[in-house]
Enzyme design. Structure first.
Site, PDB file in Angstrom:
ATOM      1  CD  GLU A 205      19.926 -21.802 -27.319  1.00  0.00           C
ATOM      2  OE1 GLU A 205      20.551 -21.490 -28.352  1.00  0.00           O
ATOM      3  OE2 GLU A 205      19.533 -20.972 -26.491  1.00  0.00           O
ATOM      4  CD  GLU A 394      22.070 -20.780 -22.663  1.00  0.00           C
ATOM      5  OE1 GLU A 394      21.925 -19.742 -23.347  1.00  0.00           O
ATOM      6  OE2 GLU A 394      22.554 -21.835 -23.099  1.00  0.00           O
TER       7      GLU A 394
HETATM    8  C1  BG6 Z   1      22.203 -19.277 -26.302  1.00  0.00           C
HETATM    9  C2  BG6 Z   1      23.407 -20.180 -26.277  1.00  0.00           C
HETATM   10  O1  BG6 Z   1      21.718 -19.299 -27.581  1.00  0.00           O
HETATM   11  O2  BG6 Z   1      22.355 -17.931 -26.104  1.00  0.00           O
HETATM   12  C3  BG6 Z   1      24.615 -19.590 -25.597  1.00  0.00           C
HETATM   13  O3  BG6 Z   1      23.103 -21.438 -25.732  1.00  0.00           O
HETATM   14  C4  BG6 Z   1      24.725 -18.137 -26.008  1.00  0.00           C
HETATM   15  O4  BG6 Z   1      25.732 -20.371 -25.917  1.00  0.00           O
HETATM   16  C5  BG6 Z   1      23.513 -17.404 -25.478  1.00  0.00           C
HETATM   17  O5  BG6 Z   1      25.909 -17.520 -25.601  1.00  0.00           O
HETATM   18  C6  BG6 Z   1      23.511 -15.909 -25.721  1.00  0.00           C
HETATM   19  O6  BG6 Z   1      23.685 -15.629 -27.076  1.00  0.00           O
HETATM   20  P1  BG6 Z   1      24.850 -14.653 -27.533  1.00  0.00           P
HETATM   21  O7  BG6 Z   1      24.755 -14.612 -29.005  1.00  0.00           O
HETATM   22  O8  BG6 Z   1      24.557 -13.349 -26.880  1.00  0.00           O
HETATM   23  O9  BG6 Z   1      26.127 -15.262 -27.047  1.00  0.00           O
END
Ligand code: BG6
Length: 496
Positions: A205, A394
């Site tokens: 990111e 993701e």
């Molecule tokens: C992304 C990251 O921003 O979102 C992850 O690459 C992160 O590492 C994921 O865990 C979800 O965000 P959060 O704050 O719910 O963990």
């Protein structure tokens, strides 16, 4: 009526957006994914491994962040304070339990697993002359374990876990000396895992460096009062671009079969109305994101980058030498995370107004809009713009899971969320002809949240017995979604 049309109709009628379609309805519509499509999940070393000082590992920036909560920010410390709870220091104990976890992923049929290499396990201080052999041996064992189960490692080189000393002693990515440190780290792991890892990505990111007020996770940046934050962000991003480009060029020399991508958070954005100024507002919101993909995919600062610099009020010239480095290190694919969409408007005049509230969408327990169609939009926008392969690395639902008296979690809401997104991904591939390498849902196993440091915000198909204060047995158990995802993969996306 097929499942997704029925769901859409229910939404339009103002009905439940938690509608769960039956398997037969979905299997009737899904055409499935192309042969060889990679299915799996994504985690990051700092959110699962723990063992924060074991076998020579140094402190990373994740190890000094306290636990927060929804609406309560995490504190960032410059050293470990006695008696304070830092959730990432123990994670979910993946360092000691990776064999069990990989076996569970294999049981779901994963053909790939995205994880990261903790930079501070390999170069504990970041600036060390020699790597830490115990750290390298650990990832040998992890990658061997994956391969033994037929799982392709997909590796992020820097996922929110740079060595802390690079921040406290060097000022992080505002300092160009980090470029050499990062390239040395990359060269070490590229050579070591040359025959074990094929898919890589440089910075997780990376675009969040510009989007966040304090981009500590992305780039280790905290701003002092006498600094112009925008100038620092531009400089740090440039140094990361150079580091990434040099790593890509080097990786291709070490193994021409390597596929090395960039990784961005993709914030699908809609204009709030058809008012033309709102369409411009939408563009303004996308500019800081395309700023990163333009440089990393096209190898140069484009007109959009120049417009973004103007908007930030930053004068920035690229030397001929740097321009050549960027051009020689363009990435092979774009990996991205997709969680939600936003709405942009010009209601505030020249000040862009971006909201998460969208009357057509439900929101998660953490206030993130649920927008499956936004994933199809993201895939099309990125592919139209760059024409390079994409990888959804993701996508997932952070929710509060309540185990029943048997300890079982019936997470139909998670199944529903993922099913809807996979349907849209399938349409982007089969109907829109987007070239897509694979899909890794975010956190196939419950892990520490980046945003809040909570365990309560769970994403997994696998439940981990651990709470927000670090209590629990750490035992793993399958949720309902575990079997659902297994059938998705077994049918190559046909049975949803
Ligand atoms: C992304 C990251 O921003 O979102 C992850 O690459 C992160 O590492 C994921 O865990 C979800 O965000 P959060 O704050 O719910 O963990």
């Amino acid at each position: 009526m097929n499942a997704s049309i029925e769901a859409d109709a229910a939404i339009e009628a103002g009905g439940s957006r938690r509608l769960v379609a039956t398997d037969s309805e979905c299997s009737a519509v899904a055409k499935g994914m192309p042969e060889g499509f990679l299915w799996g999940g994504a985690v990051a070393a700092n959110q699962v491994e723990g063992a924060y000082l074991e076998d020579g590992k140094g402190l990373s920036i994740a190890d000094v962040q306290t636990a927060g909560a929804h609406g309560v920010p995490r504190e960032i410390h410059d050293h470990v304070h006695e008696g304070v709870y830092y959730p990432n220091q123990e994670g979910i104990d993946g360092y000691h339990r990776y064999k069990e976890d990989v076996a569970l992923f294999a049981e779901m049929g994963f053909t790939c697993l995205r994880t990261s290499i903790s930079w501070a396990r390999i170069f504990p201080n970041g600036d060390d002359a020699e790597p830490n052999e115990a750290g390298l041996a650990f990832y040998d064992a992890v990658f061997d374990e994956m391969r033994a189960h037929g799982i392709e490692p997909v590796i992020t080189l820097s996922h929110y876990e740079m060595p802390l000393r690079l921040v406290t002693e060097y000022g992080s990515w505002r300092n160009p000396r980090l470029i050499d440190f990062f390239v040395r780290f990359c060269e070490t792991v590229f050579r070591r895992y040359r025959d074990k890892v094929r898919y890589w990505m440089t910075f997780n990111e990376v675009n969040e460096t510009m989007n966040k007020l304090t981009p500590f996770n992305q780039a280790g940046l905290i701003f002092s009062e006498d600094e112009n934050a925008n100038e620092v962000k531009v400089l740090a991003s440039h140094n990361m671009f150079l580091a990434s480009a040099r790593a890509v060029a080097l990786g291709h020399q070490i193994n021409p079969d390597f596929k090395i991508g960039c990784m961005v958070q993709y914030p699908t954005t809609y204009a709030k109305t058809c008012r033309p100024e709102d369409v411009i507002a939408r563009r303004l919101n996308m500019m800081p994101n395309y700023y990163y993909t333009d440089v990393m995919v096209r190898g140069r600062y484009t007109n959009l980058c120049r417009a973004q610099l103007r908007r930030l009020g930053v004068e920035f010239e690229v030397s001929e030498e740097d321009a050549a480095t960027l051009a020689a290190g363009t990435v092979d694919y774009i990996a991205f995370s997709y969680y939600f969409s936003s709405v942009a408007s010009s209601e505030n005049g020249d000040d862009l107004l971006v909201e998460r509230k969208n009357p057509y969408l439900d929101r998660t327990d953490w206030g993130w809009p649920i927008d499956a169609v936004g994933l199809r939009v993201a895939l099309n926008e990125l592919y139209d713009r760059y024409q390079v392969p994409l990888f959804v690395v993701e996508n997932g639902l952070g929710a509060v899971d309540e185990p029943d008296e048997r300890g079982y979690v019936e997470d139909d809401y998670r199944i529903d969320f993922l099913r809807r997104h996979i349907v849209q991904m399938e349409r982007a591939v089969n109907d829109d002809f987007v070239e897509l390498i694979g899909y890794t849902s975010w956190g196939p196993i419950d892990l520490i949240s980046v945003g809040t440091g909570e365990m309560k915000k769970r994403y997994g198909f696998i439940y981990v017995d651990r709470d927000d204060r670090g209590r629990g047995t750490l035992a793993r158990s399958k949720k309902k979604s575990f079997d659902w995802y297994r059938q998705v993969i077994a049918s190559n996306g046909r049975v949803l």
